[in-house]
Design a protein around this motif. Structure first.
Motif, PDB file in Angstrom:
ATOM      1  N   LYS A 139       1.004  -1.503   0.028  1.00 52.08           N
ATOM      2  CA  LYS A 139      -0.048   0.087  -0.468  1.00 52.08           C
ATOM      3  C   LYS A 139       0.508   1.157   0.000  1.00 52.08           C
ATOM      4  CE  LYS A 139      -4.477  -1.697   2.277  1.00 52.08           C
ATOM      5  NZ  LYS A 139      -5.208  -1.771   3.853  1.00 52.08           N
ATOM      6  N   LEU A 140       2.107   1.382   0.205  1.00 58.99           N
ATOM      7  CA  LEU A 140       2.847   1.728   0.742  1.00 58.99           C
ATOM      8  C   LEU A 140       3.720   2.544  -1.036  1.00 58.99           C
ATOM      9  CD1 LEU A 140       4.843   4.432   2.297  1.00 58.99           C
ATOM     10  CD2 LEU A 140       6.953   2.825   2.232  1.00 58.99           C
ATOM     11  N   LEU A 141       3.478   2.094  -1.902  1.00 61.68           N
ATOM     12  CA  LEU A 141       4.151   2.120  -3.360  1.00 61.68           C
ATOM     13  C   LEU A 141       3.408   3.678  -3.813  1.00 61.68           C
ATOM     14  CD1 LEU A 141       5.867   1.831  -5.456  1.00 61.68           C
ATOM     15  CD2 LEU A 141       4.066  -0.089  -6.517  1.00 61.68           C
ATOM     16  N   PRO A 142       1.646   3.471  -4.044  1.00 63.18           N
ATOM     17  CA  PRO A 142       1.088   4.828  -4.414  1.00 63.18           C
ATOM     18  C   PRO A 142       1.394   5.293  -3.806  1.00 63.18           C
ATOM     19  CG  PRO A 142      -0.424   2.550  -3.836  1.00 63.18           C
ATOM     20  CD  PRO A 142       0.580   2.393  -3.592  1.00 63.18           C
ATOM     21  N   ALA A 143       1.757   5.862  -3.083  1.00 58.58           N
ATOM     22  CA  ALA A 143       1.808   6.762  -2.027  1.00 58.58           C
ATOM     23  C   ALA A 143       3.282   7.941  -2.113  1.00 58.58           C
ATOM     24  CB  ALA A 143       1.993   7.023  -0.453  1.00 58.58           C
ATOM     25  N   LEU A 144       4.145   6.809  -2.211  1.00 59.53           N
ATOM     26  CA  LEU A 144       5.893   6.858  -3.352  1.00 59.53           C
ATOM     27  C   LEU A 144       5.683   6.875  -4.415  1.00 59.53           C
ATOM     28  CD1 LEU A 144       8.883   6.340  -2.768  1.00 59.53           C
ATOM     29  CD2 LEU A 144       8.641   4.003  -3.687  1.00 59.53           C
ATOM     30  N   LEU A 145       4.866   7.350  -5.374  1.00 57.99           N
ATOM     31  CA  LEU A 145       4.508   7.845  -6.347  1.00 57.99           C
ATOM     32  C   LEU A 145       4.052   8.946  -5.816  1.00 57.99           C
ATOM     33  CD1 LEU A 145       2.506   5.081  -8.008  1.00 57.99           C
ATOM     34  CD2 LEU A 145       4.894   5.698  -8.702  1.00 57.99           C
ATOM     35  N   HIS A 146       3.668  10.158  -5.587  1.00 58.45           N
ATOM     36  CA  HIS A 146       3.529  11.339  -5.293  1.00 58.45           C
ATOM     37  C   HIS A 146       5.433  11.869  -4.786  1.00 58.45           C
ATOM     38  CE1 HIS A 146      -0.860  11.457  -4.889  1.00 58.45           C
ATOM     39  NE2 HIS A 146      -0.262  10.827  -4.354  1.00 58.45           N
ATOM     40  N   VAL A 147       6.079  11.332  -4.608  1.00 60.59           N
ATOM     41  CA  VAL A 147       7.517  11.868  -4.470  1.00 60.59           C
ATOM     42  C   VAL A 147       7.932  12.011  -6.346  1.00 60.59           C
ATOM     43  CG1 VAL A 147       9.741  11.490  -3.413  1.00 60.59           C
ATOM     44  CG2 VAL A 147       7.673  11.052  -2.176  1.00 60.59           C
ATOM     45  N   THR A 148       8.767  13.287  -6.047  1.00 60.63           N
ATOM     46  CA  THR A 148       9.570  13.010  -7.250  1.00 60.63           C
ATOM     47  C   THR A 148      10.035  12.303  -7.949  1.00 60.63           C
ATOM     48  OG1 THR A 148       8.816  15.508  -7.439  1.00 60.63           O
ATOM     49  CG2 THR A 148      10.147  15.064  -9.037  1.00 60.63           C
ATOM     50  N   LYS A 149      11.441  12.378  -6.958  1.00 58.89           N
ATOM     51  CA  LYS A 149      13.158  11.488  -6.927  1.00 58.89           C
ATOM     52  C   LYS A 149      13.554  10.770  -5.855  1.00 58.89           C
ATOM     53  CE  LYS A 149      14.865  14.604 -10.309  1.00 58.89           C
ATOM     54  NZ  LYS A 149      14.822  14.150 -11.623  1.00 58.89           N
ATOM     55  N   TRP A 150      12.877   9.193  -6.424  1.00 55.74           N
ATOM     56  CA  TRP A 150      13.156   8.020  -5.768  1.00 55.74           C
ATOM     57  C   TRP A 150      13.616   7.186  -7.014  1.00 55.74           C
ATOM     58  CZ3 TRP A 150       9.870   4.085  -6.579  1.00 55.74           C
ATOM     59  CH2 TRP A 150       8.824   4.078  -7.827  1.00 55.74           C
ATOM     60  N   SER A 151      14.156   5.687  -5.993  1.00 61.75           N
ATOM     61  CA  SER A 151      14.231   5.074  -6.048  1.00 61.75           C
ATOM     62  C   SER A 151      14.267   4.084  -5.182  1.00 61.75           C
ATOM     63  CB  SER A 151      15.719   4.773  -6.559  1.00 61.75           C
ATOM     64  OG  SER A 151      17.153   4.804  -5.857  1.00 61.75           O
ATOM     65  N   LEU A 152      14.581   2.682  -5.511  1.00 63.35           N
ATOM     66  CA  LEU A 152      14.016   1.476  -4.246  1.00 63.35           C
ATOM     67  C   LEU A 152      14.501   0.156  -4.540  1.00 63.35           C
ATOM     68  CD1 LEU A 152      11.263  -1.099  -4.367  1.00 63.35           C
ATOM     69  CD2 LEU A 152       9.659   1.263  -4.345  1.00 63.35           C
ATOM     70  N   LYS A 153      14.807  -0.622  -4.189  1.00 62.98           N
ATOM     71  CA  LYS A 153      15.721  -1.955  -4.020  1.00 62.98           C
ATOM     72  C   LYS A 153      14.876  -3.058  -3.041  1.00 62.98           C
ATOM     73  CE  LYS A 153      20.020  -0.695  -6.358  1.00 62.98           C
ATOM     74  NZ  LYS A 153      21.751  -0.816  -6.217  1.00 62.98           N
ATOM     75  N   ALA A 154      13.906  -4.143  -3.259  1.00 66.48           N
ATOM     76  CA  ALA A 154      13.631  -5.124  -2.611  1.00 66.48           C
ATOM     77  C   ALA A 154      14.098  -7.188  -2.602  1.00 66.48           C
ATOM     78  CB  ALA A 154      11.741  -5.210  -2.609  1.00 66.48           C
ATOM     79  N   THR A 155      14.341  -7.426  -1.917  1.00 63.61           N
ATOM     80  CA  THR A 155      14.694  -8.433  -1.689  1.00 63.61           C
ATOM     81  C   THR A 155      13.500  -9.559  -1.187  1.00 63.61           C
ATOM     82  OG1 THR A 155      16.635  -7.823  -1.371  1.00 63.61           O
ATOM     83  CG2 THR A 155      16.469 -10.480  -0.673  1.00 63.61           C
ATOM     84  N   LEU A 156      12.881  -9.804  -1.988  1.00 59.98           N
ATOM     85  CA  LEU A 156      11.957 -10.919  -2.542  1.00 59.98           C
ATOM     86  C   LEU A 156      11.933 -12.459  -1.759  1.00 59.98           C
ATOM     87  CD1 LEU A 156      10.967  -9.069  -5.565  1.00 59.98           C
ATOM     88  CD2 LEU A 156      10.201  -8.213  -2.926  1.00 59.98           C
ATOM     89  N   GLN A 157      11.638 -13.205  -0.850  1.00 57.08           N
ATOM     90  CA  GLN A 157      11.228 -14.475  -0.986  1.00 57.08           C
ATOM     91  C   GLN A 157      10.528 -15.351  -1.759  1.00 57.08           C
ATOM     92  OE1 GLN A 157      13.443 -16.238   0.407  1.00 57.08           O
ATOM     93  NE2 GLN A 157      14.322 -14.453   1.089  1.00 57.08           N
ATOM     94  N   LYS A 158      10.580 -15.499  -2.452  1.00 57.99           N
ATOM     95  CA  LYS A 158       9.364 -16.778  -4.081  1.00 57.99           C
ATOM     96  C   LYS A 158       9.915 -18.138  -3.409  1.00 57.99           C
ATOM     97  CE  LYS A 158       7.911 -16.266  -8.591  1.00 57.99           C
ATOM     98  NZ  LYS A 158       6.438 -15.861  -7.754  1.00 57.99           N
ATOM     99  N   ARG A 159       8.397 -18.755  -3.339  1.00 59.94           N
ATOM    100  CA  ARG A 159       8.173 -20.295  -3.614  1.00 59.94           C
ATOM    101  C   ARG A 159       8.080 -20.363  -4.841  1.00 59.94           C
ATOM    102  NH1 ARG A 159       7.446 -23.384   0.871  1.00 59.94           N
ATOM    103  NH2 ARG A 159       7.597 -21.217   2.188  1.00 59.94           N
ATOM    104  N   ASP A 160       9.666 -21.521  -5.215  1.00 60.66           N
ATOM    105  CA  ASP A 160       9.840 -22.296  -6.192  1.00 60.66           C
ATOM    106  C   ASP A 160       8.474 -23.011  -6.818  1.00 60.66           C
ATOM    107  OD1 ASP A 160      10.015 -24.920  -8.878  1.00 60.66           O
ATOM    108  OD2 ASP A 160      12.009 -23.136  -8.523  1.00 60.66           O
ATOM    109  N   PRO A 161       7.613 -22.903  -7.918  1.00 61.43           N
ATOM    110  CA  PRO A 161       6.189 -23.724  -8.009  1.00 61.43           C
ATOM    111  C   PRO A 161       6.646 -25.002  -8.163  1.00 61.43           C
ATOM    112  CG  PRO A 161       6.971 -22.775  -9.838  1.00 61.43           C
ATOM    113  CD  PRO A 161       7.578 -21.652  -8.599  1.00 61.43           C
ATOM    114  N   TYR A 162       7.748 -25.632  -8.010  1.00 65.94           N
ATOM    115  CA  TYR A 162       7.911 -27.252  -8.818  1.00 65.94           C
ATOM    116  C   TYR A 162       8.145 -28.032  -7.662  1.00 65.94           C
ATOM    117  CZ  TYR A 162       7.544 -25.199 -13.331  1.00 65.94           C
ATOM    118  OH  TYR A 162       7.184 -24.736 -14.883  1.00 65.94           O
TER     119      TYR A 162
END
Length: 404
Positions: A236-259
């Protein structure tokens, strides 16, 4: 936002790339078809709408896309309500009680409905017909709820919301996220930090308004027990971040292998050139109904004190503090007002830690009597601020009493 089954993304090495729809005539035609379907469904049941949507899907290979768009129309632009003369549970009790007094038959059913409709017409002082009872009997089932209101968006707006939702879904399984916001006007930082506070995210903040801020957010998979609810809060934070003019983000994700079911680490990056469109208002946000109610009631007070929503950031080690309001008097006096409402013990500890570190000599704390400060290990007498206690609503008169 979209549930997990409607999220579409692919892997490029360890980078996760979400589905993004082009805003072109082909996609707009698909969106328009769905929008029209919802327009025509107003006044009907959710079950009838679902059957129309299923018919529109046919054997098309892009059924997940259409279901995703339909989900957004349902959750963000539609209102489904229970329409019944009485609460369906009570209506069933009345019908079955009356029906038990006669031998089951088609004629007895009609007589039961006629008798009850006459009784309800008198009780409710409005006309209740037998078919109202028929439709209301199981109106509490999901498929029987009525589409009573629908705000049809433009096709482009729906596609933008879909693209945003696909990216938001990436953060459901985030374990760590870092946001760099720089060279922005102070008001944009304030709006971003207010949303951080609103969604109660665990953050570590470094920097200042002149040079920018680095915001580190722990994701739901970093907790002892992963929380989908917390993942939604980050998304839900992402739409708020779009109001900021200059920004960047990096995220580390945990994704489960479907196989094989094993967890794999993925990465995702985004910046202000992403082309996503926010649907959050750029105006003032309130963290609670208490704040909003207090602000509205202040306008009716006959006082020289002016209530301001725009408050300067107070930098703290590892964080920033944004008081809820600033009170300014024409003679030059000013006070900062922070409302401490219905928060969990860990947030209370953080809040009072911020108050002690702020070194503000003009701070007023309005504290809810519902809070168990002893359980959170907080001693109010050690807090360097003027204290106001309130129950359900914060009274402007109580604040004025402290000011004078």
């Amino acid at each position: 936002m979209l549930p997990t089954e409607f999220l579409i993304n692919r892997l490029n090495g360890e980078e996760i790339i979400p589905k993004r729809l082009p805003i072109n005539s082909i996609m707009c035609a698909i969106a328009d078809e769905l929008i029209t379907c919802f327009q025509q469904a107003v006044g009907g049941t959710q079950g009838e709408l679902d059957r129309k949507l299923q018919s529109m899907e046919g054997d098309s290979p892009d059924y997940r896309l259409k279901r995703g768009l339909a989900h957004i129309l349902k959750s963000s632009f539609s209102t489904f309500e229970i329409v019944s003369p009485l609460e369906p549970k009570e209506l069933r009790r009345r019908v079955f009680t009356l029906a038990s007094q006669s031998i089951p038959s088609r004629q007895a059913t009609e007589e039961t409905l006629e008798t009850l409709s006459s009784a309800l017409t008198q009780e409710l002082n409005q006309e209740v017909l037998p078919h109202h009872i028929r439709t209301g009997l199981y109106a509490d089932l999901q498929e029987n709820r009525i589409l009573t209101q629908y705000e049809d968006p433009a096709a482009e707006a729906l596609l933008h919301r879909y693209n945003l939702s696909q990216v938001q879904g990436i953060f459901y399984r985030a374990s760590h996220m870092t946001i760099n916001a720089h060279r922005n006007v102070p008001g944009q930082y304030k709006l971003l930090f207010r949303y951080l506070k609103l969604f109660q995210l665990m953050t570590y903040i470094e920097g200042d308004a002149d040079h920018g801020f680095t915001i580190t957010i722990d994701g739901p998979t970093s907790l002892f027990k992963p929380s989908t609810r917390y993942g939604l809060a980050i998304a839900k934070l992402l739409p708020a971040l779009l109001h900021v003019t200059k920004w960047s983000l990096k995220a580390t994700l945990q994704k489960r292998d479907p196989y094989n079911g094993t967890l794999k680490t993925g990465h995702f990056a985004l910046d202000d050139k992403c082309g996503l469109v926010t649907h959050y208002p750029a105006g003032k946000t309130y963290d609670s109904m208490v704040e909003e109610s207090f602000a509205k009631r202040w306008d009716s007070q006959k006082t020289g004190w002016i209530l301001e929503r725009e408050v300067e950031l107070i930098p703290l080690p590892g964080s920033v503090m944004i008081p809820d309001f600033r009170l300014v008097h024409p003679d030059g006096r000013d006070f900062l007002l922070e409302i401490v409402g219905f928060w969990r013990p860990d947030y209370l500890q953080k809040k009072f830690y911020q108050v002690r570190r702020s070194e503000c000599d003009n701070l007023i704390l309005a504290i809810s009597e519902r809070l168990n400060l002893d359980k959170a290990g907080i001693k109010v007498e050690d807090v360097p601020a003027r204290i106001i206690w309130f129950k359900d609503k914060l009274s402007p008169k109580a604040v004025l009493k402290v000011l004078d």
